[in-house]
Design an enzyme around this catalytic site. Structure first.
Site, PDB file in Angstrom:
ATOM      1  N   HIS A 232       9.823   3.298   9.568  1.00 10.78           N
ATOM      2  CA  HIS A 232       9.156   4.538  10.004  1.00 10.78           C
ATOM      3  C   HIS A 232      10.107   5.691   9.662  1.00 10.78           C
ATOM      4  CE1 HIS A 232       7.296   7.420  12.902  1.00 10.78           C
ATOM      5  NE2 HIS A 232       6.195   6.740  12.605  1.00 10.78           N
ATOM      6  N   ASP A 393       0.139   2.082  16.365  1.00 12.32           N
ATOM      7  CA  ASP A 393       0.565   3.071  15.371  1.00 12.32           C
ATOM      8  C   ASP A 393      -0.489   3.251  14.276  1.00 12.32           C
ATOM      9  OD1 ASP A 393       2.816   4.799  14.358  1.00 12.32           O
ATOM     10  OD2 ASP A 393       2.568   3.481  12.618  1.00 12.32           O
TER      11      ASP A 393
END
Length: 479
Positions: A232, A393
């Site tokens: 990420h 997510d």
């Protein structure tokens, strides 16, 4: 008098059901027989045995009592309809004709339940029998459904009140019927023992809700090496996903109160946590209870004692939200366009471990539909039982896709108005994410993002997701 009234009411319900089936064009017969009596069961089914291809075994009797006070006669009465009854019905039917065998077991057998040792054992025998019957009846689909408590049937008003006090939601009849029908779908063919309802023991005692401020410490050093963080990256720097912070808030309250946390509101990002080597080694999740809610603040403390706020949210206690209406008009999985390019063209910045968007099934501003596969997460112990940061997510990723496609800009989620979990986000298998705009003007985009099963059943919903766009982000996403 109560028993007589129940018998009259039951008779009326049976007649109404038979009338409804006939009106719908089905043939139905109701046979009253003691299924623990082998001879009587065989005689009753004899006229129908050559037409029967499916068996649903839902018989059951309760005689709740602590094991120290159980009588042998009570145990036999509980065992008889579940076990002797199944044996009688199976003996009366030609096994080679059976295509479906569905057993109504209970979460009491899967988890145990106070006062139901005999009922739990009987249901666990059904689970074990189902596993062996897969081999004995190779031509049939055999499934043991471990039901949670229904808001009907065996659940009296007194028992219902106990479940409500413990924060355990009851299965509503329409939802139970939908879950039952769903077990006949092709994708459920491999199910042998499955839990439908609460995924925690019915008799677990709730810990009292905190009445004062409580703090949980989260190690950022341990988190730094996980794929959830290393994959990420924005401008080549690892950044904590907002989905992780949401999971921290839900998980901290769930573990503190001992009840499932499935509702959250007013999540906001104050200052994201960046793993660039200059940040703190840990952060603190501070819970402040008030009026049935818990305000959660995620903070860190610098070496000089300065407190830095990172995230904030409010977790709502109490029972789960009412079942959401299923989404309709959804495209079938497997169509549309490949979504792999979204991770290469500056729309998204996520590394391989977080790339769960598979296909773009519907590409319209009013409704963007993406096909997804759950991504593995190695930072989940802090999450709530129905929440996993990796799959969650994907809902935020889908919001970024909408902004890029229909606002021609890269963006980041900075707030979520509400989170509702209607089913575990941790289940394997393909699911869809649907993005619909709430507001289409202003400096940020406001979106509703819903995760649902391919049949439209809602798993989770993020409402009022605020995505802020910035031209410079596109370059950082590909950096």
């Amino acid at each position: 008098m109560g028993r007589l009234a129940a018998d009259v009411t039951g008779g009326r319900e049976i007649r109404a059901t038979l009338d409804a089936l006939r009106t719908a064009g089905s043939e139905a017969a109701y046979l009253a027989v003691d299924i623990t009596d082998q001879a009587a069961t065989t005689a009753a089914l004899a006229p129908h045995r050559d037409r029967v291809t499916g068996l649903v075994h839902g018989a059951g009797v309760l005689a709740d009592q602590l094991i120290a006070h159980k009588k042998a006669s009570e145990i036999e009465r509980v065992f008889a309809p579940k076990l002797a009854g199944l044996r009688s019905v199976l003996a009366a039917l030609p096994a080679e004709r059976l295509r479906h065998v569905v057993l109504f077991s209970s979460v009491a057998g899967f988890f145990g339940n106070q006062g139901q040792s005999d009922y739990a054992m009987a249901n666990e025998v059904l689970n074990t029998w189902a596993a062996s019957a897969r081999r004995m009846l190779p031509g049939a689909r055999v499934t043991s459904l471990n039901w949670g408590a229904w808001d009907s049937g065996m659940v009296s008003p007194q028992i219902k009140a106990v479940f409500e006090e413990r924060g355990i939601p009851l299965i509503q009849a329409p939802e139970g019927a939908r879950l039952f029908a769903g077990q006949f779908a092709p994708e459920r063919a491999a199910d042998t023992v499955t839990v439908l309802g609460p995924t925690t023991p019915l008799s677990s005692r709730e810990r009292p809700a905190p009445t004062s401020v409580a703090t949980v410490r989260r190690s950022l050093t341990e988190l730094a090496g996980t794929l959830l963080v290393t994959d990420h990256r924005i401008d080549s720097v690892p950044v904590l996903p907002a989905a992780v912070a949401i999971g921290w808030a839900l998980g901290a309250v769930e573990h503190a109160e001992g009840r499932r946390a499935v509702r959250l509101r007013d999540f906001s990002v104050h200052k994201g946590i960046v793993f660039d080597g200059t940040g703190p080694d840990e952060c603190r999740v501070v819970m402040t209870p008030a009026d049935g809610e818990v305000t959660v603040a995620v903070r860190s403390v610098t070496k000089d004692g300065t407190v830095r706020p990172h995230y904030a949210a409010t977790v709502l206690a109490g029972p789960a939200p009412a079942p959401a209406a299923p989404l309709t008009g959804l495209p079938a999985p497997g169509g549309g366009a490949d979504a792999a390019g979204l991770y290469e063209d500056g729309t998204l910045f996520h590394g391989p471990a977080l790339r769960g968007l598979r296909r773009v099934l519907a590409d319209e501003e009013a409704r963007l539909v993406l096909e997804c596969e759950p991504v593995a997460t190695d930072a989940g112990p802090a999450d709530a039982s129905w929440y996993a940061a990796g799959p969650a997510d994907l809902l935020l990723q889908a919001a970024l896709v909408w902004v890029r496609r229909f606002r021609s800009a890269a963006g980041l989620p900075l707030a979520v108005g509400g989170v509702e979990l209607h089913a575990p986000l941790t289940s394997p298998g393909t699911f869809l994410v649907v993005v619909e705009p709430v507001r289409r003007d202003g400096p940020d985009s406001r979106l509703t993002v819903t995760a649902c099963a391919p049949d439209g059943r809602v798993l989770a919903r993020f409402t009022d997701v605020s995505v802020v766009s910035a031209p410079q982000l596109a370059a950082k996403f590909t950096g």
